[in-house]
Design a protein around this motif. Structure first.
Motif, PDB file in Angstrom:
ATOM      1  N   PRO A  60      33.744  37.258  51.203  1.00 46.86           N
ATOM      2  CA  PRO A  60      34.782  38.285  51.056  1.00 46.86           C
ATOM      3  C   PRO A  60      36.072  37.850  51.758  1.00 46.86           C
ATOM      4  O   PRO A  60      36.033  37.319  52.866  1.00 46.86           O
ATOM      5  N   ILE A  62      40.795  38.261  51.653  1.00 45.25           N
ATOM      6  CA  ILE A  62      42.026  38.941  51.253  1.00 45.25           C
ATOM      7  C   ILE A  62      43.120  37.892  51.151  1.00 45.25           C
ATOM      8  O   ILE A  62      43.332  37.115  52.085  1.00 45.25           O
ATOM      9  N   ASP A  81      34.827  44.641  45.104  1.00 44.82           N
ATOM     10  CA  ASP A  81      36.148  45.252  45.230  1.00 44.82           C
ATOM     11  C   ASP A  81      36.061  46.248  46.379  1.00 44.82           C
ATOM     12  O   ASP A  81      35.579  47.361  46.195  1.00 44.82           O
ATOM     13  N   ARG A  82      36.463  45.830  47.553  1.00 45.66           N
ATOM     14  CA  ARG A  82      36.426  46.624  48.783  1.00 45.66           C
ATOM     15  C   ARG A  82      35.042  47.190  49.057  1.00 45.66           C
ATOM     16  O   ARG A  82      34.248  46.550  49.713  1.00 45.66           O
ATOM     17  N   ASP A  83      34.732  48.381  48.551  1.00 45.59           N
ATOM     18  CA  ASP A  83      33.470  49.036  48.884  1.00 45.59           C
ATOM     19  C   ASP A  83      32.557  49.238  47.673  1.00 45.59           C
ATOM     20  O   ASP A  83      31.634  50.035  47.704  1.00 45.59           O
ATOM     21  N   LYS A  85      30.705  47.082  44.051  1.00 45.18           N
ATOM     22  CA  LYS A  85      30.487  45.831  43.331  1.00 45.18           C
ATOM     23  C   LYS A  85      30.157  46.167  41.887  1.00 45.18           C
ATOM     24  O   LYS A  85      29.668  47.266  41.587  1.00 45.18           O
ATOM     25  N   THR A 100      43.932  43.002  48.697  1.00 49.06           N
ATOM     26  CA  THR A 100      42.654  43.707  48.524  1.00 49.06           C
ATOM     27  C   THR A 100      41.486  42.826  48.963  1.00 49.06           C
ATOM     28  O   THR A 100      41.461  41.634  48.685  1.00 49.06           O
ATOM     29  N   LEU A 101      40.525  43.434  49.641  1.00 50.96           N
ATOM     30  CA  LEU A 101      39.298  42.726  50.009  1.00 50.96           C
ATOM     31  C   LEU A 101      38.471  42.554  48.744  1.00 50.96           C
ATOM     32  O   LEU A 101      38.185  43.527  48.036  1.00 50.96           O
ATOM     33  N   HIS A 102      38.107  41.316  48.439  1.00 53.88           N
ATOM     34  CA  HIS A 102      37.328  41.041  47.242  1.00 53.88           C
ATOM     35  C   HIS A 102      36.502  39.774  47.428  1.00 53.88           C
ATOM     36  O   HIS A 102      36.717  39.009  48.369  1.00 53.88           O
ATOM     37  N   GLY A 163      37.053  38.756  55.451  1.00 54.38           N
ATOM     38  CA  GLY A 163      36.685  40.095  55.863  1.00 54.38           C
ATOM     39  C   GLY A 163      35.213  40.348  55.623  1.00 54.38           C
ATOM     40  O   GLY A 163      34.498  39.493  55.098  1.00 54.38           O
ATOM     41  N   ALA A 165      32.358  42.996  53.917  1.00 53.19           N
ATOM     42  CA  ALA A 165      32.102  44.092  52.999  1.00 53.19           C
ATOM     43  C   ALA A 165      31.342  45.170  53.761  1.00 53.19           C
ATOM     44  O   ALA A 165      30.625  44.862  54.714  1.00 53.19           O
TER      45      ALA A 165
END
Length: 170
Positions: A60, A62, A81-83, A85, A100-102, A163, A165
């Protein structure tokens, strides 16, 4: 300056990378083959054909400088995608906007292949620094894995942040 003048001064040309061609790097157990870099596109776009081994993919992360996109050519993938899947497969397109966290990974038991794009260009510099160069005629498995500690150390220079998840999501 007219378009004709710009063409003659900058020597803008059509580029062609044959199938199987282009500089290649093993990064996170993925084989990244550059089809176009910032040098080729006036820093507007990077295009990478990526082969992802079964159950592998980048951690994960950004991007703080570029948008990341991919088009699935072969295989079954899973996207974070953030929170949440979700699954994607051949013909699917994914847009992962900057900030975005991905993450994504091959969820199947065979290699997956995607066309990976970054806009604007520049992220290829991280991939070449973090990865292991591959001889053009020897695309076999890497001799070692990407050193994640080293990848984390150089990431900020390239606008990349790793990051986590949320528990139970990834």
């Amino acid at each position: 300056m007219s378009l004709h003048e710009m063409d003659s001064e900058q020597h803008v040309r059509v580029s062609h990378v044959p199938a199987g061609g282009g500089p290649a790097y093993w990064v996170y157990s993925d084989l990244d083959t550059f089809k176009a870099t910032g040098e080729d596109t006036g820093d507007t776009l990077t295009v990478v054909e990526t082969v992802i081994l079964p159950h592998a993919g980048p951690p994960p992360h950004i991007h703080h400088r570029e948008n990341e996109f991919f088009y699935v050519l072969e295989g079954e993938m899973e996207v974070l995608d953030r929170d949440r899947k979700f699954p994607v497969g051949p013909g699917d397109f994914v847009n992962m906007p900057l900030g975005t966290l991905h993450a994504f990974r091959n969820s199947g038991d065979t290699d997956a292949r995607i066309l990976l794009l970054f806009a604007p260009a520049g992220f290829e510099k991280y991939l070449t620094e973090a990865g292991e160069a591959v001889a053009e005629h020897n695309r076999s498995a890497p001799t070692g894995e990407t050193d994640l500690a080293d990848a984390h150390r150089i990431a900020p220079r390239h606008g990349l942040e790793f990051g986590d998840a949320p528990p139970g999501v990834w």
